[in-house]
Design a protein around this motif. Structure first.
Motif, PDB file in Angstrom:
ATOM      1  N   ILE A  85      24.005  26.128  74.039  1.00  0.00           N
ATOM      2  CA  ILE A  85      23.058  28.060  73.356  1.00  0.00           C
ATOM      3  C   ILE A  85      23.515  28.230  72.562  1.00  0.00           C
ATOM      4  O   ILE A  85      22.405  28.600  71.863  1.00  0.00           O
ATOM      5  N   GLU A  86      24.542  28.550  71.441  1.00  0.00           N
ATOM      6  CA  GLU A  86      24.996  28.313  70.401  1.00  0.00           C
ATOM      7  C   GLU A  86      24.832  27.337  69.358  1.00  0.00           C
ATOM      8  O   GLU A  86      25.648  26.343  69.942  1.00  0.00           O
ATOM      9  N   ARG A  89      20.073  28.729  70.103  1.00  0.00           N
ATOM     10  CA  ARG A  89      19.695  30.624  69.573  1.00  0.00           C
ATOM     11  C   ARG A  89      19.451  31.340  69.022  1.00  0.00           C
ATOM     12  O   ARG A  89      18.174  31.724  68.857  1.00  0.00           O
ATOM     13  N   ASN A 106      15.596  22.861  75.308  1.00  0.00           N
ATOM     14  CA  ASN A 106      16.502  23.307  75.564  1.00  0.00           C
ATOM     15  C   ASN A 106      16.641  24.203  76.859  1.00  0.00           C
ATOM     16  O   ASN A 106      16.518  25.433  76.674  1.00  0.00           O
ATOM     17  N   LEU A 109      19.557  27.073  77.239  1.00  0.00           N
ATOM     18  CA  LEU A 109      19.104  27.675  76.425  1.00  0.00           C
ATOM     19  C   LEU A 109      18.257  29.231  77.432  1.00  0.00           C
ATOM     20  O   LEU A 109      18.758  30.246  77.708  1.00  0.00           O
ATOM     21  N   GLU A 112      20.308  30.403  81.160  1.00  0.00           N
ATOM     22  CA  GLU A 112      21.179  31.427  80.103  1.00  0.00           C
ATOM     23  C   GLU A 112      20.582  32.528  79.583  1.00  0.00           C
ATOM     24  O   GLU A 112      21.312  33.698  80.000  1.00  0.00           O
ATOM     25  N   ASP A 113      19.682  32.422  78.516  1.00  0.00           N
ATOM     26  CA  ASP A 113      18.971  33.570  77.976  1.00  0.00           C
ATOM     27  C   ASP A 113      17.787  33.563  77.738  1.00  0.00           C
ATOM     28  O   ASP A 113      17.344  34.062  76.542  1.00  0.00           O
TER      29      ASP A 113
END
Length: 434
Positions: A85-86, A89, A106, A109, A112-113
């Motif tokens: 994620i990070e 992102r 990804n 990611l 998730e977002d």
């Protein structure tokens, strides 16, 4: 010569290294297809000194500053194969807002977002492509995103995780238990040292969210997906499935239809299930993936191939890279995110299917009647019952007609409290049958 398209590559592991090799080996063909050469502006890595084998690039192209690489004025496209994620992102949002197209594999990611990425792409007028995020080289997302855009998709059912498919295929072929099949998958390189994301269904759930978002024009996140893994599947379950003419697969099932109130909605679930050996997905073995799409006008479509690995995933990345590079040269942007339907998520309790329930019971008169009474009390109709005795104990296997998940859960909860039911050995859904 047309000005080169400059690419920043984030990550140079198994997939990233294969992307570098393919860019070099196919440079002439890629130039012809795009109308301009592709140049690597830089490759961001965590450690500069790591052995990456023989790559056709010099050490000067590598950097440990991915954000700095993304912000460079000479970068046109960002390719991300790092995962997580990070900080991925942050890097991708920065690129998209600056008008730089992004190609990513990804899935975590996006599930998730993905909303942040799509919003940033709209803000910057950039392309966001992610074919490699689901099912490796299998051309699946582009057909959902473009080819079937004029149709109405009703259901997507797929095997989207190669590790779990290998494990379940091995259990089916050899009669091995889960632990033994997992050990074999690890030795062969199909399973990671920590296989949790695969065997607990997290990987498949992320892919399910992406598939549902595209198929049903609705933003679906990982939290919207009901998830169960395969760690509780036993050799006895596999044998029982065989006796029914079925096999067990970890399925991702996304469907569109009315909820309990009649409102059009979306259901997405990942769990092991028995499917008939006559079903198209039943013959998908080893670490292969396959996705079965049912659309109103197109009918039934199936996509099949290797769903993971450096070369297959890199192939999907390059396909996206060609598309975004051509768009950039033409001064156009691909179709933006299609989330106009904004359908509600249907709760798992409303999912309807058949069930296979194995019970450890006392071998006494009246037990079967008591068990059948519990099923009837919750409106769950029994299709077949099989009982085998073991001294004072017995195994009772019940297969139901179609019922809601909520009704089945209530039935199982009450069965646990019956005096002569010693254990609920397993509960498996049965898909692909009327």
């Amino acid at each position: 010569m047309t000005k080169p398209v400059r690419v920043a590559l984030l990550g140079c592991g198994t997939v990233g290294a294969e992307v570098v090799r393919l860019l070099h080996d196919q440079a002439a063909d890629l130039t012809a297809r795009i109308g301009a050469p592709i140049e690597l502006a830089g490759i961001a890595v965590r450690r500069l000194g790591r052995d990456r084998g023989a790559l056709p690039v010099g050490p000067a192209v590598f950097t440990t500053d991915p954000l700095g690489l993304v912000k460079r004025d000479d970068v046109d496209v960002v390719v991300e194969v790092v995962g997580g994620i990070e900080p991925a992102r942050t890097w991708l949002v920065e690129a998209l807002r600056a008008g730089k197209s992004v190609v990513t594999a990804n899935k975590a990611l996006l599930a998730e977002d993905g909303a942040s990425l799509h919003d940033a792409a709209a803000e910057g007028g950039a392309d966001l492509y992610y074919e490699a995020a689901v099912a490796g080289a299998i051309p699946l997302l582009r057909p959902l995103r473009e080819s079937l855009h004029g149709d109405s998709v009703n259901r997507v059912t797929g095997i989207v995780n190669g590790t779990t498919n290998y494990i379940l295929s091995a259990m089916d072929a050899t009669g091995a238990g889960f632990a033994e099949a997992l050990e074999q998958a690890t030795e062969l390189g199909y399973a990671e040292a920590d296989p949790t994301a695969d065997v607990e269904g997290f990987d498949a759930a992320a892919k399910g969210a992406i598939l549902a978002s595209l198929a049903f024009h609705t933003r679906v996140g990982a939290a919207d997906v009901h998830r169960e893994g395969i760690t509780e599947v036993t050799a006895a379950d596999v044998a029982s499935a065989k006796a029914m003419g079925c096999t067990i697969k970890l399925l991702c099932i996304a469907s569109r239809g009315p909820d309990a109130a009649g409102v059009d909605s979306v259901s997405v679930r990942v769990h092991p299930a028995m499917i008939p050996r006559t079903h198209p997905l039943a013959g998908v073995g080893d670490a292969f993936n396959a996705v079965f799409v049912e659309a109103r006008a197109a009918g039934q479509l199936m996509f099949y191939g290797r769903g993971a690995g450096g070369a297959p995933t890199a192939s999907a990345v390059l396909g996206d890279l060609v598309a975004v590079a051509r768009n950039r040269l033409a001064g156009v942007r691909a179709a933006s995110e299609s989330a106009y339907a904004a359908l509600p998520i249907r709760p798992m309790g409303e999912a309807v299917t058949r069930y296979h329930i194995s019970l450890d019971v006392a071998d006494r008169a009246g037990v079967l009647a008591a068990v059948a009474g519990v099923f009837a009390g919750h409106g769950v109709s029994i299709a077949t019952v099989r009982q085998s005795g073991r001294g004072e104990d017995a195994e009772l296997v019940v297969v139901t007609h179609r019922a809601s998940d909520a009704a089945l859960a209530a039935t199982v909860a009450e069965l646990r409290d019956l005096e002569h039911v010693r254990a609920i050995v397993s509960v498996l859904r049965v898909e692909g049958e009327p």
